[in-house]
Each structure stands twice: as C-alpha cells, then as structure tokens.
Enzyme design. Structure first.
Site, mmCIF file in Angstrom:
data_model
loop_
_atom_site.group_PDB
_atom_site.id
_atom_site.type_symbol
_atom_site.label_atom_id
_atom_site.label_comp_id
_atom_site.label_asym_id
_atom_site.label_seq_id
_atom_site.Cartn_x
_atom_site.Cartn_y
_atom_site.Cartn_z
ATOM 1 N N LYS A 129 12.669 29.949 -11.050
ATOM 2 C CA LYS A 129 12.508 30.905 -9.959
ATOM 3 C C LYS A 129 13.114 30.319 -8.676
ATOM 4 O O LYS A 129 12.949 29.131 -8.415
ATOM 5 C CB LYS A 129 11.004 31.152 -9.731
ATOM 6 C CG LYS A 129 10.684 32.153 -8.640
ATOM 7 C CD LYS A 129 9.175 32.208 -8.356
ATOM 8 C CE LYS A 129 8.726 31.208 -7.302
ATOM 9 N NZ LYS A 129 8.609 31.723 -5.943
ATOM 10 N N LYS A 171 11.446 28.692 -1.845
ATOM 11 C CA LYS A 171 11.844 28.193 -0.536
ATOM 12 C C LYS A 171 11.528 26.717 -0.340
ATOM 13 O O LYS A 171 12.081 26.073 0.529
ATOM 14 C CB LYS A 171 11.218 29.034 0.586
ATOM 15 C CG LYS A 171 9.746 28.785 0.839
ATOM 16 C CD LYS A 171 9.294 29.537 2.063
ATOM 17 C CE LYS A 171 8.299 30.620 1.702
ATOM 18 N NZ LYS A 171 7.090 30.131 1.010
ATOM 19 N N LYS A 202 2.693 23.112 -9.683
ATOM 20 C CA LYS A 202 2.746 22.356 -8.427
ATOM 21 C C LYS A 202 2.007 21.023 -8.535
ATOM 22 O O LYS A 202 2.417 20.047 -7.919
ATOM 23 C CB LYS A 202 2.216 23.193 -7.261
ATOM 24 C CG LYS A 202 3.159 24.342 -6.924
ATOM 25 C CD LYS A 202 3.010 24.852 -5.504
ATOM 26 C CE LYS A 202 4.152 25.835 -5.208
ATOM 27 N NZ LYS A 202 4.080 26.442 -3.899
HETATM 28 P P1 ATP Z 1 7.039 27.970 -2.191
HETATM 29 O O1 ATP Z 1 8.272 27.416 -2.816
HETATM 30 O O2 ATP Z 1 6.711 27.361 -0.869
HETATM 31 O O3 ATP Z 1 5.869 28.086 -3.117
HETATM 32 P P2 ATP Z 1 8.013 30.675 -2.465
HETATM 33 O O4 ATP Z 1 9.461 30.801 -2.136
HETATM 34 O O5 ATP Z 1 7.608 30.788 -3.885
HETATM 35 O O6 ATP Z 1 7.410 29.421 -1.743
HETATM 36 P P3 ATP Z 1 5.824 32.195 -1.333
HETATM 37 O O7 ATP Z 1 5.455 31.983 0.097
HETATM 38 O O8 ATP Z 1 4.990 31.521 -2.358
HETATM 39 O O9 ATP Z 1 7.330 31.789 -1.578
HETATM 40 O O10 ATP Z 1 5.929 33.721 -1.647
HETATM 41 C C1 ATP Z 1 6.073 34.735 -0.692
HETATM 42 C C2 ATP Z 1 6.423 36.034 -1.366
HETATM 43 O O11 ATP Z 1 7.762 35.990 -1.882
HETATM 44 C C3 ATP Z 1 5.534 36.372 -2.577
HETATM 45 O O12 ATP Z 1 5.282 37.760 -2.573
HETATM 46 C C4 ATP Z 1 6.379 35.976 -3.749
HETATM 47 O O13 ATP Z 1 6.046 36.682 -4.919
HETATM 48 C C5 ATP Z 1 7.762 36.339 -3.247
HETATM 49 N N1 ATP Z 1 8.792 35.545 -3.932
HETATM 50 C C6 ATP Z 1 8.913 34.191 -3.881
HETATM 51 N N2 ATP Z 1 9.968 33.793 -4.605
HETATM 52 C C7 ATP Z 1 10.512 34.916 -5.138
HETATM 53 C C8 ATP Z 1 11.639 35.144 -5.998
HETATM 54 N N3 ATP Z 1 12.370 34.148 -6.445
HETATM 55 N N4 ATP Z 1 11.930 36.427 -6.345
HETATM 56 C C9 ATP Z 1 11.166 37.447 -5.883
HETATM 57 N N5 ATP Z 1 10.104 37.289 -5.068
HETATM 58 C C10 ATP Z 1 9.764 36.046 -4.707
#
Ligand code: ATP
Ligand code: LTN
Length: 342
Positions: A202, A205, A119
């Site tokens: 990965k 969001k 990040k």
């Molecule tokens: P950002 O892009 O804002 O960092 P993110 O989509 O990675 O967000 P987080 O809020 O960081 O989401 O994560 C929330 C939960 O969703 C965590 O438990 C994380 O491990 C899970 N998660 C996020 N992306 C994935 C994915 N691609 N597959 C499975 N689990 C996920």
C-alpha cells in the site's frame, strides 16, 4: 415539527494522521470523498495527532505537520463554512472516551488487527508502545463521540471500522443504547493505491523511500520522475487485471480511473493504441500534475498566514467540543460515574 419526527442531518467523521507528507492515496481514499460528501452530511474532519504519536516521532515535526494537514484539508476542497475542521488533541473528550472504551475492549480484538501486526513488526518487540495496540480504540472514540453515521476512509481502514462497530454494540449492550453504529464509506475507485516502487504494498505517507509515493505537495518534476520509475512487469498489454504479476500496471490504471472518473472500458480503449507502458506512465503523470496544481495553489495561498489556519482550528475545536461533550456526558452517566458537583 415534534421532537420525535425531527431527524438530524446524517453525520460524517474522518481523519488523517499528521505523520508525514500526505500522498495521492490519502487524497483519493479520504480527502476527495470528504470534499464531495460534505454537501450531503454534517461533517467533522479531524487531524488525528494523538494517533500520530503511536509510533516514534519528532515533536517539532508533529507540530508543523498538524498545521500542514489542516491546510491540505482546506486546499483539497473542505469548506470550513459547512464542515468542522479541528485537531484531535484540542478536544480532550477524545482521550477521555478512549480510556473508557479501553476498559471494555477485549485484548484479543486488538492483537488481531493487521495494522498492529504490521507496524509492531517494524519495531523492536520490547519497545512497541501500548498506544499502538490501543490505536483502534482511540479511533472508535473519535467516531462514536460524534454519533457518526458514516466514515469515509480508504480500504485499509475496514478492519478498524469493524472494531468500532463491535465496540459500539458492546457498549450499547452493557450500558444501554448510547452510540450510533457507523458504516464505512469506501470509494469505488482509488480506495487502495499501491506504492510506485513496490506494487504489492500500500502507498503510505510514513514510508521514506524516495520514489515510493506521489505527495500532494510534490513538484511536477518529482511527480514525473516517480511515475516514470514505477515498477511494472515486462509485458505490453494495458488492461485492468487482478493478476499479482501485473499489479504495477493495474495500479497506474486505477490511479487514472480515480483521477479522471472515466469508466474502465473507456480507459482501456484509450490506451489500446499506446506503444507501451511508457505512454501510460506519461499520461498518469500528466493527470496527477493537473490534479495537484490547483490544490498546491490554494495551499500556498492559505499558508501565507498561520493565524488563518489557527483561527479556523480554534473555531472547529469549539464546535467539535460541544458535540463531543454531550456524548461524553451521556457516557459518564450510563457508566455510573458520580456527577461532579457544579
Ligand atoms: P501512515 O503511513 O502514517 O500510517 P497512511 O498514509 O496510511 O499513513 P493514514 O493517516 O493512516 O495514512 O490514513 C488517512 C486516510 O487515507 C485513511 O482514510 C486511509 O484509508 C487513507 N489511505 C491511506 N493510504 C491510502 C492508499 N494507499 N490508498 C487509498 N487510501 C489510503
Ligand atoms: N486510523 C485512521 C486515522 C483515523 C481515523 C479516525 C479515520 C483516526 N481516527 C476516525 C476515520 C475516523 C487511518 O486512516 N489510519
């Protein structure tokens, strides 16, 4: 029952950042597990707004997304009658414990975190906030305040769970037994969903590109378009595979596996007669739409009235503050702070 033989129900705590539109990755890695595990554990589910300000953001969007994420917890099956749902910033103990833990966290541990490296690389080096570096310390505070035994998260959070355990052990060693050492709880299927437009990355969001992810509130038409455009290879065989060249097809199969709960053998047999990746994509889109439909219907119902969500969040924060406050008081005592006179 004597005090010493009384065992409290095991606890779970987890959270999602209100930093964008929740994806099917968030659902499979986090929310779906939470809904299942809330029956076995005393559960605390937090909208981690303080984490969402560690990268540049818009205040109005943060406010709207905080409510939206809470509503999506409910729509995904979290039952407020048995689980506590709250907003992190409504319980000041999170920020307070984070500061205290910051003071016993070696900087080297933080610079090593892959999320920080990824990040911070996306921003100008001089403008990366100290909060992004300290992010895992705040997450440790979230978990340790509730003496959580287990933390249901996706695979990308393993390293953050390790640092949480290390910090708890360090604190216990320095100041005496205080914190429960939590375990990561990572689902067998769907723990690392990859991006449709780039299966080496990965799904996330906060990624803005249009066909990167399926979001929980996407229309059936948008879901179909995104899945049909998914990047795959030039082969035809539909089989699970660890070959990076075939990561796109493997991702579609893993999604299908996590959404249907079927075994890999059954899934491969099912697709043995498919004519190509197009058939696989159509079926993945169909199960996605079928999964999202009831979540979206509940979401629409729940958000007719903002007051309903706000009331639940107020109740949740009060319950969370009780538990967190007790831990914080113990931490103050252990760390040697003079008690304020009542
Ligand atoms: P950002 O892009 O804002 O960092 P993110 O989509 O990675 O967000 P987080 O809020 O960081 O989401 O994560 C929330 C939960 O969703 C965590 O438990 C994380 O491990 C899970 N998660 C996020 N992306 C994935 C994915 N691609 N597959 C499975 N689990 C996920
Ligand atoms: N860092 C987590 C979000 C998060 C979290 C937590 C998860 C913040 N605090 C406590 C579990 C427990 C992420 O998923 N990016």
């Amino acid at each position: 029952m004597s005090d010493s033989s009384f065992q409290r129900r095991k606890r779970v705590l987890s959270g999602v950042q209100p930093s964008g539109n929740l994806t099917i990755g968030n659902y499979l890695g986090a929310l779906k597990q939470w809904a299942r595990e809330q029956h076995r554990f005393e559960s605390f589910f937090c909208v981690v707004d303080l984490h969402a300000i560690t990268t540049p953001y818009d205040p109005a969007v943060l406010r709207a997304k905080t409510r939206e994420v809470a509503a999506l917890y409910l729509a995904s099956g979290i039952d407020p009658a048995i689980s506590t749902i709250f907003v992190q910033s409504h319980v000041p103990a999170h920020s307070e414990l984070a500061w205290l833990l910051n003071c016993i966290t070696p900087l080297g541990w933080l610079y090593r975190m892959t999320q920080f490296k990824d990040k911070s690389a996306k921003q100008q080096a001089e403008s990366v906030g100290a909060g992004l570096l300290a992010y895992p310390v705040l997450m440790a505070a979230d978990i340790l305040l509730y003496q959580a035994d287990a933390v249901p998260v996706g695979d990308d959070q393993r390293q953050h769970l390790e640092i949480t355990r290390d910090l708890a052990q360090r604190f216990n060693h320095l100041f005496g037994e205080t914190f429960t050492i939590p375990e990561a709880m990572i689902p067998l299927a769907g723990a690392r969903i990859r991006a449709f437009d780039d299966p080496t990355a990965k799904m996330s969001k906060s990624e803005a590109s249009e066909y990167h992810a399926v979001h929980l509130l996407d229309s059936p038409d948008k879901v179909k378009k995104t899945v049909l455009r998914a990047v795959t290879d030039s082969g035809r065989e539909i089989a699970f595979s660890g070959d990076p060249e075939r990561a796109g097809v493997n991702n579609l199969l893993e999604l299908y596996e996590a959404l249907t709960g079927q075994s890999r053998d059954v899934i491969e047999a099912h697709f043995a007669s498919a004519r190509g990746y197009g058939d696989l994509k159509k079926e993945v889109a169909a199960v996605l739409i079928e999964t999202l439909e009831p979540i979206q219907a509940r979401y629409r119902e729940l958000t007719r009235d903002d007051a309903y969500i706000d009331d639940l969040l107020a109740e949740g924060a009060a319950r969370a503050a009780e538990v967190a406050g007790a831990t914080l008081a113990l931490v103050h005592e252990r760390m040697g702070f003079l008690k304020a006179r009542a």
